[in-house]
Design a protein around this motif. Sequence first.
Motif, PDB file in Angstrom:
ATOM      1  N   GLY A  41      -3.852  -0.903  21.801  1.00 29.91           N
ATOM      2  CA  GLY A  41      -3.878  -0.793  20.580  1.00 29.91           C
ATOM      3  C   GLY A  41      -3.238   0.127  20.323  1.00 29.91           C
ATOM      4  N   GLN A  42      -2.177  -0.374  19.791  1.00 30.36           N
ATOM      5  CA  GLN A  42      -1.279   0.025  18.678  1.00 30.36           C
ATOM      6  C   GLN A  42      -1.008  -1.133  17.327  1.00 30.36           C
ATOM      7  OE1 GLN A  42       3.060  -1.602  19.683  1.00 30.36           O
ATOM      8  NE2 GLN A  42       4.223   0.783  18.571  1.00 30.36           N
ATOM      9  N   LYS A  43      -1.639   0.360  16.551  1.00 27.92           N
ATOM     10  CA  LYS A  43      -1.102   0.163  15.259  1.00 27.92           C
ATOM     11  C   LYS A  43      -0.563  -1.442  15.021  1.00 27.92           C
ATOM     12  CE  LYS A  43      -3.875   4.470  14.009  1.00 27.92           C
ATOM     13  NZ  LYS A  43      -3.539   5.499  12.959  1.00 27.92           N
ATOM     14  N   THR A  44      -1.000  -1.974  13.763  1.00 31.33           N
ATOM     15  CA  THR A  44       0.027  -3.243  13.122  1.00 31.33           C
ATOM     16  C   THR A  44       0.876  -2.931  12.778  1.00 31.33           C
ATOM     17  OG1 THR A  44      -1.808  -4.318  13.171  1.00 31.33           O
ATOM     18  CG2 THR A  44      -0.471  -5.097  11.346  1.00 31.33           C
ATOM     19  N   ILE A  45       0.800  -1.400  11.805  1.00 32.56           N
ATOM     20  CA  ILE A  45       1.521  -1.629  10.623  1.00 32.56           C
ATOM     21  C   ILE A  45       2.558   0.089  11.192  1.00 32.56           C
ATOM     22  CG2 ILE A  45       0.865   1.876  10.602  1.00 32.56           C
ATOM     23  CD1 ILE A  45       2.909  -0.826   8.141  1.00 32.56           C
ATOM     24  N   ASP A  46       2.678   0.250  13.164  1.00 32.74           N
ATOM     25  CA  ASP A  46       4.113   0.690  13.686  1.00 32.74           C
ATOM     26  C   ASP A  46       4.504  -0.192  14.735  1.00 32.74           C
ATOM     27  OD1 ASP A  46       2.424   3.005  12.904  1.00 32.74           O
ATOM     28  OD2 ASP A  46       1.647   3.133  14.485  1.00 32.74           O
ATOM     29  N   LYS A  47       3.893  -1.947  14.671  1.00 29.74           N
ATOM     30  CA  LYS A  47       4.683  -2.023  15.305  1.00 29.74           C
ATOM     31  C   LYS A  47       5.609  -2.564  15.201  1.00 29.74           C
ATOM     32  CE  LYS A  47       0.906  -4.474  17.660  1.00 29.74           C
ATOM     33  NZ  LYS A  47      -0.156  -5.662  17.691  1.00 29.74           N
ATOM     34  N   LEU A  48       7.440  -2.853  15.589  1.00 30.28           N
ATOM     35  CA  LEU A  48       8.704  -3.316  15.323  1.00 30.28           C
ATOM     36  C   LEU A  48       8.975  -4.749  14.761  1.00 30.28           C
ATOM     37  CD1 LEU A  48      11.257  -2.250  14.123  1.00 30.28           C
ATOM     38  CD2 LEU A  48      12.313  -2.528  16.897  1.00 30.28           C
ATOM     39  N   THR A  49       8.861  -5.034  13.880  1.00 26.68           N
ATOM     40  CA  THR A  49       8.795  -6.713  14.156  1.00 26.68           C
ATOM     41  C   THR A  49      10.339  -7.596  13.771  1.00 26.68           C
ATOM     42  OG1 THR A  49       8.397  -9.019  13.036  1.00 26.68           O
ATOM     43  CG2 THR A  49       8.319  -6.836  12.085  1.00 26.68           C
ATOM     44  N   LYS A  52       0.801  -0.802  -0.144  1.00 24.32           N
ATOM     45  CA  LYS A  52      -0.016  -0.296  -0.067  1.00 24.32           C
ATOM     46  C   LYS A  52       1.129   1.241   0.321  1.00 24.32           C
ATOM     47  CE  LYS A  52      -3.818  -2.366   2.286  1.00 24.32           C
ATOM     48  NZ  LYS A  52      -5.100  -2.039   3.172  1.00 24.32           N
ATOM     49  N   ASP A  53       2.179   1.331  -0.229  1.00 25.64           N
ATOM     50  CA  ASP A  53       3.091   2.175  -0.173  1.00 25.64           C
ATOM     51  C   ASP A  53       3.412   2.898   1.266  1.00 25.64           C
ATOM     52  OD1 ASP A  53       4.901   3.328  -1.507  1.00 25.64           O
ATOM     53  OD2 ASP A  53       3.451   5.204  -1.408  1.00 25.64           O
ATOM     54  N   GLN A  54       2.854   2.191   2.065  1.00 22.19           N
ATOM     55  CA  GLN A  54       3.249   2.629   3.789  1.00 22.19           C
ATOM     56  C   GLN A  54       4.325   2.061   3.990  1.00 22.19           C
ATOM     57  OE1 GLN A  54      -0.245   0.361   4.970  1.00 22.19           O
ATOM     58  NE2 GLN A  54      -1.130   2.396   5.336  1.00 22.19           N
ATOM     59  N   THR A  55       4.799   2.784   5.138  1.00 16.38           N
ATOM     60  CA  THR A  55       6.185   2.473   5.418  1.00 16.38           C
ATOM     61  C   THR A  55       6.091   2.263   7.182  1.00 16.38           C
ATOM     62  OG1 THR A  55       6.911   4.851   4.543  1.00 16.38           O
ATOM     63  CG2 THR A  55       8.650   4.051   6.498  1.00 16.38           C
ATOM     64  N   PHE A  56       6.763   1.264   7.167  1.00 18.52           N
ATOM     65  CA  PHE A  56       6.782   0.591   8.619  1.00 18.52           C
ATOM     66  C   PHE A  56       8.370   0.324   9.104  1.00 18.52           C
ATOM     67  CE2 PHE A  56       6.395  -2.843   5.668  1.00 18.52           C
ATOM     68  CZ  PHE A  56       7.139  -4.026   5.849  1.00 18.52           C
ATOM     69  N   SER A  57       8.216  -0.247  10.179  1.00 14.26           N
ATOM     70  CA  SER A  57      10.167  -0.671  10.131  1.00 14.26           C
ATOM     71  C   SER A  57      10.091  -2.560  10.479  1.00 14.26           C
ATOM     72  CB  SER A  57      10.562   0.040  11.819  1.00 14.26           C
ATOM     73  OG  SER A  57       9.966   1.406  11.263  1.00 14.26           O
ATOM     74  N   ALA A  58      11.566  -2.734  10.594  1.00 14.67           N
ATOM     75  CA  ALA A  58      11.583  -3.974  10.982  1.00 14.67           C
ATOM     76  C   ALA A  58      13.817  -4.286  11.542  1.00 14.67           C
ATOM     77  CB  ALA A  58      11.575  -5.460   9.671  1.00 14.67           C
ATOM     78  N   SER A  59      13.458  -5.042  12.404  1.00 17.68           N
ATOM     79  CA  SER A  59      15.032  -5.076  12.532  1.00 17.68           C
ATOM     80  C   SER A  59      15.472  -6.663  12.191  1.00 17.68           C
ATOM     81  CB  SER A  59      14.784  -4.680  14.513  1.00 17.68           C
ATOM     82  OG  SER A  59      15.715  -5.361  15.271  1.00 17.68           O
ATOM     83  N   ILE A  60      16.546  -5.848  12.236  1.00 18.75           N
ATOM     84  CA  ILE A  60      17.080  -7.307  11.506  1.00 18.75           C
ATOM     85  C   ILE A  60      18.463  -7.654  12.203  1.00 18.75           C
ATOM     86  CG2 ILE A  60      18.912  -8.459   9.417  1.00 18.75           C
ATOM     87  CD1 ILE A  60      18.259  -5.716   8.143  1.00 18.75           C
ATOM     88  N   ILE A  61      17.819  -8.741  12.614  1.00 21.44           N
ATOM     89  CA  ILE A  61      18.730  -9.905  13.710  1.00 21.44           C
ATOM     90  C   ILE A  61      19.404 -10.877  12.607  1.00 21.44           C
ATOM     91  CG2 ILE A  61      18.991 -11.351  15.432  1.00 21.44           C
ATOM     92  CD1 ILE A  61      17.806  -8.496  16.055  1.00 21.44           C
ATOM     93  N   GLY A  62      20.445 -11.046  12.458  1.00 20.54           N
ATOM     94  CA  GLY A  62      21.656 -12.266  12.114  1.00 20.54           C
ATOM     95  C   GLY A  62      21.902 -13.153  12.689  1.00 20.54           C
ATOM     96  N   ARG A  63      21.602 -14.389  12.004  1.00 14.87           N
ATOM     97  CA  ARG A  63      21.730 -15.809  13.141  1.00 14.87           C
ATOM     98  C   ARG A  63      21.883 -16.794  12.630  1.00 14.87           C
ATOM     99  NH1 ARG A  63      16.478 -16.759  17.184  1.00 14.87           N
ATOM    100  NH2 ARG A  63      17.789 -18.091  18.038  1.00 14.87           N
ATOM    101  N   LEU A 116       3.307 -11.206  12.110  1.00 15.36           N
ATOM    102  CA  LEU A 116       3.385 -10.201  12.106  1.00 15.36           C
ATOM    103  C   LEU A 116       3.735  -8.970  10.321  1.00 15.36           C
ATOM    104  CD1 LEU A 116       2.261  -7.774  13.112  1.00 15.36           C
ATOM    105  CD2 LEU A 116       4.060  -7.651  14.559  1.00 15.36           C
ATOM    106  N   PHE A 117       5.407  -9.681   9.922  1.00 18.41           N
ATOM    107  CA  PHE A 117       6.320  -8.752   8.891  1.00 18.41           C
ATOM    108  C   PHE A 117       4.673  -8.815   7.548  1.00 18.41           C
ATOM    109  CE2 PHE A 117       8.644  -8.619   5.353  1.00 18.41           C
ATOM    110  CZ  PHE A 117       9.181  -7.351   5.438  1.00 18.41           C
ATOM    111  N   VAL A 118       4.772 -10.523   7.382  1.00 17.34           N
ATOM    112  CA  VAL A 118       3.217 -10.788   6.600  1.00 17.34           C
ATOM    113  C   VAL A 118       2.327 -10.499   6.670  1.00 17.34           C
ATOM    114  CG1 VAL A 118       1.963 -12.739   5.693  1.00 17.34           C
ATOM    115  CG2 VAL A 118       4.601 -13.380   6.181  1.00 17.34           C
ATOM    116  N   GLU A 119       1.865  -9.890   7.464  1.00 17.68           N
ATOM    117  CA  GLU A 119       0.310  -8.382   7.775  1.00 17.68           C
ATOM    118  C   GLU A 119       1.046  -7.378   7.216  1.00 17.68           C
ATOM    119  OE1 GLU A 119      -2.804  -8.039  10.501  1.00 17.68           O
ATOM    120  OE2 GLU A 119      -1.473  -9.720  11.143  1.00 17.68           O
ATOM    121  N   GLN A 120       1.832  -7.150   7.713  1.00 16.95           N
ATOM    122  CA  GLN A 120       2.427  -5.537   7.484  1.00 16.95           C
ATOM    123  C   GLN A 120       2.776  -5.091   5.796  1.00 16.95           C
ATOM    124  OE1 GLN A 120       5.859  -5.803  10.166  1.00 16.95           O
ATOM    125  NE2 GLN A 120       4.537  -4.201  11.200  1.00 16.95           N
TER     126      GLN A 120
END
Length: 432
Positions: A208-216, A119-130, A164-168
């Motif tokens: 109540g935090q919006k799904t798009i605002d959650k850091l995954t 949808k061209d919405q911006t969201f954030s993700a945290s990259i974890i190296g494993r 959650l990332f898939v949903e975002q």
Amino acid sequence: MQFIENLRLALTSIAANKMRSVLTMLGIIIGISAVIMITTIGTSIQKTLVNTFNSIGNMNYFDVYAGVDWGSDGDEPVSYTDEDLISRDMLDKLVNTYPDYFYLNMTDSFGGVELKNWKDQTFSASIIGRMNVEGDNDIKFTRGRKISKTDNDLHKQVLNVSTLFVEQYLPANADPIGQVVPTDLGDFVIVGVFELPSIYEKQIYEPGQKTIDKLTPVYAPYDTMMALTHQENSYKYYAEVYYNPEYDMEMLQNTLQEFFDNEYAEKPYMYIKIENMQSQLGMINTVINVITIAISVIAAISLIVGGVGVMNIMLVSITERTKEIGVRKALGAQNSAIRMQFVVEAILLCLIGGIIGIILGIAGGMLIGFVAKQLVMNFYAEYAELFTITIQPSVPAILISVGFSILTGVFFGYYPANKAAKMNPIDALRYD
């Protein structure tokens, strides 16, 4: 046949004096129930700790810490640099030297990235190296596969993402496997989807935090991220070294310590400290065992009081049944038969009291466990899923309690029974 007759006489005597028998057994009941309750609580705590640690994930690893020896005077020693810390080359050398003993499963955070969804919405993700998600049991996957050692060795740009990332990121019902995720470090391909632990909703995300605002978090191969961020050789104060549980843990720890001692032989101002979750858990269990045994011994003192009570009541019973003893001896009953009659009665009193005590002890331990579980659920709900509370009665304690009840009956019942067996039949018949 004689034993069955003695058992019948004992049951008849106990039934004829119900209140006295119950009061006689009270000391035995209290002592046994206290011991069973305490051992049940101790065993349950140990089982809960083990299950909780196991539910967290793989515990078969050593914590290796690099530190600076400040000396007895507290002054700073020879200056040191990052090169004095634990390096990746050092860890690779360890694994190559002992391939059957150790392997690496390094994890590190490589910061956050901003992405745009369909949808061209911006969201954030945290990259974890494993390094080896394939070997982790604490991550539950719903689709695709886990990051493997091959992904790391070949520096593949693949991702494991959360539901959650898939949903975002993607529209509903879209297949995430094979989807490309563009980042500043290059394009990554989704190869697996895992469930995000519920602890994120309870502790990290706000109500109540919006799904798009959650850091995954998203997982990428550790070595891939090291190469993309130009950190081919990193230095750490701390590293996790996983080991093969098929080998003796103490031998592995000694081997690990010897390896690092050799690596730091020319750096006397540094030291290596090695710890292990399994050994720490073992120490905790040992402390719990010592405390449980100590308290159980104190509780078992009441069994001595109960045994004295049994002896006292048996002496009273013999006095009341003096004529009965005289008649039996006059009719030819041997001393051993008289003695066995009263020993069986004493054993039966203690055995019944022991069984009641075991039932009450198990019930008490289960009740305390249930109350503890409810307290965790009601007052520490955010940690509830981290605890796997297990209530487990101690089978050895139950068996020992049964045996102890029988021995108590024999020990404290023998003197009164022997006194009855040695009675003179003429004096017994004259007794009023």
